[in-house]
Design an enzyme around this catalytic site. Structure first.
Site: not given
Length: 345
Positions: A180, A311
């Protein structure tokens, strides 16, 4: 090639270590044992300095104290699971619902909220790597099975940083991890991502409901702000999104999986810095850090669009949309996924 080990504060009273991987060109990747997060990814600049390609802090509390999962490893399941429910082999499971009625990023005690263990480091003529591991039980994160996950970061002399995940479990469970990290390659003093360009190898994105759960519909990108089939200035793409409640992107693109052809390319025309993302899975969730709330992000000056999370994962909520992919993990099985970033400077 070099690897440096330095202390980096404490989390819940436990010491946290940073491993700095350095290649022969001076590219550096800093990896924290807390959440296995990518604390920094520095490249040489034309004036002889170093520039960080990611949003960063030298204060561990600023990573642990914000709600953006900044730069952390995410799992067991990245993204959202509708109602926190899923079935494997006909058996239904209920896991923690930590975002309204849904489960987000593996619940509040997923990969991103632990100090990982060091399995070892490795140094060769052309690569340097650190291998981390974590074991989660149902009592810890509410997902079924005792899962053992291994994450290896490897930096090479071609200026690639790769992240390989692998996992096993003693019972049926789910495995769809990601990283992330928030990227910003800008040269500006108080940068946003506005002047960066973005290319995404995608023709469709997923329609979602008000809870950001996919409906199952795939929407064509062409003619919409979601179309990054050619390098597009992010300010231009974000401008029509200002009228939405998100004030930016928090969306899911279907991409062509490849470790040879970029899934996405983020570039800063001013500095010449570029990051190419490769992934062996079919989903890319992108979030343009749309908030300016200092309680959830406090790395200095706060403003919307300070970075973009990219992501790489299997398309979200696959248990309810089998056509998106299969993230089931069975006993005796090992699943492995790879994300790779190539930097130019």
């Amino acid at each position: 090639m070099e690897i440096v080990k330095v202390p980096f504060g404490k989390f819940n009273g436990q010491p946290v270590t940073k491993f700095v991987l350095v290649n022969d060109h001076g590219v550096q990747a800093g990896i924290l044992l807390f959440a296995g997060l990518l604390q920094s990814f520095k490249v040489p600049t034309k004036d002889g300095g170093l520039a960080d390609m990611v949003l960063t802090s030298e204060n561990l509390d600023e990573f642990t104290g914000n709600g953006f999962c900044t730069n952390r490893l995410i799992g067991r399941v990245a993204g959202r699971i509708a109602d926190g429910k899923f079935q494997i082999d006909g058996q239904e499971y209920q896991v923690e619902q930590n975002e309204g009625k849904n489960t987000l990023h593996g619940g509040k005690n997923g990969f991103y909220n632990h100090i990982w263990h060091v399995d070892g480091t490795k140094l060769t003529d052309d690569t340097v790597s650190v291998t981390l591991s974590l074991t989660l039980t149902e009592e810890m994160d509410t997902f079924p099975g005792k899962m053992h996950v291994v994450a290896t970061y490897t930096l090479d002399n071609d200026d690639n940083l790769s992240l390989q995940f692998s996992a096993t479990s003693d019972a049926n469970t789910l495995f769809n991890p990601t990283n992330h990290t928030y990227w910003n390659l800008s040269k500006a003093a108080t940068p946003t991502i506005d002047d960066l360009t973005l290319y995404v190898n995608s023709s469709h994105h997923l329609a979602v409901d008000d809870g950001k759960i996919p409906t199952g519909e795939k929407v064509a990108n062409a003619g919409t702000p979601f179309d990054f089939s050619k390098p597009t200035k992010l300010a231009e793409a974000l401008q029509p999104m200002a009228a939405t409640k998100e004030n930016g992107f928090d969306d899911i693109w279907e991409v062509e999986p490849s470790l040879e052809k970029p899934v996405a390319v983020l570039a800063d025309p001013e500095s010449g810095r570029k990051m190419s993302l490769y992934s062996d899975r079919n989903g890319l969730v992108m979030y343009t850090m749309n908030s300016n709330d200092p309680t959830v992000y406090n790395h200095g000056e706060v403003q919307p669009h300070s970075g973009i999370a990219m992501e790489a994962q299997t398309l979200s909520d696959t248990p309810h949309h089998p056509e998106f992919g299969n993230v089931d993990l069975h006993p005796g099985e090992e699943k492995t996924y790879t994300i790779k970033w190539h930097v130019e400077y």
